[in-house]
Motif scaffolding. Structure first.
Motif, PDB file in Angstrom:
ATOM      1  N   MET A  47       0.718  -1.307   0.064  1.00  0.00           N
ATOM      2  CA  MET A  47      -0.005  -0.263   0.096  1.00  0.00           C
ATOM      3  C   MET A  47       0.797   1.205   0.180  1.00  0.00           C
ATOM      4  N   LEU A  48       0.255   2.238  -0.800  1.00  0.00           N
ATOM      5  CA  LEU A  48       1.264   3.433  -0.999  1.00  0.00           C
ATOM      6  C   LEU A  48       0.904   4.508   0.583  1.00  0.00           C
ATOM      7  N   ARG A  49       1.791   4.982   0.870  1.00  0.00           N
ATOM      8  CA  ARG A  49       1.879   5.536   2.345  1.00  0.00           C
ATOM      9  C   ARG A  49       2.063   7.105   2.080  1.00  0.00           C
ATOM     10  N   ALA A  50       3.102   7.421   0.898  1.00  0.00           N
ATOM     11  CA  ALA A  50       3.334   8.774   0.567  1.00  0.00           C
ATOM     12  C   ALA A  50       4.332   8.723  -0.570  1.00  0.00           C
ATOM     13  N   HIS A  51       4.104   9.859  -1.419  1.00  0.00           N
ATOM     14  CA  HIS A  51       5.176   9.685  -2.575  1.00  0.00           C
ATOM     15  C   HIS A  51       5.667  11.099  -2.757  1.00  0.00           C
ATOM     16  N   SER A  52       6.680  11.388  -3.482  1.00  0.00           N
ATOM     17  CA  SER A  52       7.345  12.474  -3.735  1.00  0.00           C
ATOM     18  C   SER A  52       6.536  13.250  -4.733  1.00  0.00           C
ATOM     19  N   GLN A  53       6.953  14.706  -4.854  1.00  0.00           N
ATOM     20  CA  GLN A  53       6.098  15.488  -5.740  1.00  0.00           C
ATOM     21  C   GLN A  53       6.029  14.962  -7.257  1.00  0.00           C
ATOM     22  N   GLY A  54       7.260  14.647  -7.784  1.00  0.00           N
ATOM     23  CA  GLY A  54       7.292  14.140  -9.163  1.00  0.00           C
ATOM     24  C   GLY A  54       6.564  13.072  -9.855  1.00  0.00           C
ATOM     25  N   ILE A  55       6.024  12.350  -8.957  1.00  0.00           N
ATOM     26  CA  ILE A  55       5.160  11.043  -9.323  1.00  0.00           C
ATOM     27  C   ILE A  55       3.976  11.010  -9.179  1.00  0.00           C
TER      28      ILE A  55
END
Length: 137
Positions: free
Chosen positions: A33-41
């Motif tokens: 499960m995704l918890r966080a992602h950087s701005q560019g994706i």
């Protein structure tokens, strides 16, 4: 979960991307499960990568006997492509931090920043085991 919630910790991941050639960073749980992602994706791509990286971590962990006789904890997986790398590290109980980077990246600098981020954030980067989402509350 809307993108704002998924990206509540996204700004922290952007710190790792200050290394030249570092591209994207995601925080994922052991179950993909995704918890966080950087701005560019984008969120959709980050979710797809989180699922794939969860499987990669699981496969990597299962090869421990190839490296050592004793049960040694998994720490990092590095995948190299013609045009770059994917770094995957433990980020607390049930959580992993992944960073993609270009071919000319300073691999040591990325690893160092990832570890510093994990160390600095401590509890912030832990992802508790996923609860049964089908249970009514």
């Amino acid at each position: 979960m809307n993108d704002h919630m998924a990206n509540e910790r996204g700004w922290m991941l952007d710190e790792v991307l200050k290394v030249p050639e570092a591209r994207h960073a995601i925080l994922l749980s052991a179950d993909g499960m995704l918890r966080a992602h950087s701005q560019g994706i984008g969120r959709d791509e980050a979710e797809r990568q989180a699922a794939a990286l969860s499987g990669l971590q699981s496969i990597s962990r299962s090869t421990v006997e190839f490296c050592t006789i004793q049960d040694s904890p998994w720490r990092q997986t590095l995948v190299e492509f013609a045009d770059g790398y994917v770094f995957l590290v433990a980020a607390g109980p049930g959580a992993y931090l992944a960073v993609s980077a270009g071919q000319a990246v300073d691999m040591e600098a990325v690893s160092y920043r990832m570890q510093k981020l994990v160390d600095r954030l401590g509890k912030e980067l832990t992802a508790p085991p996923r609860q049964d989402v089908g249970t009514p509350t």
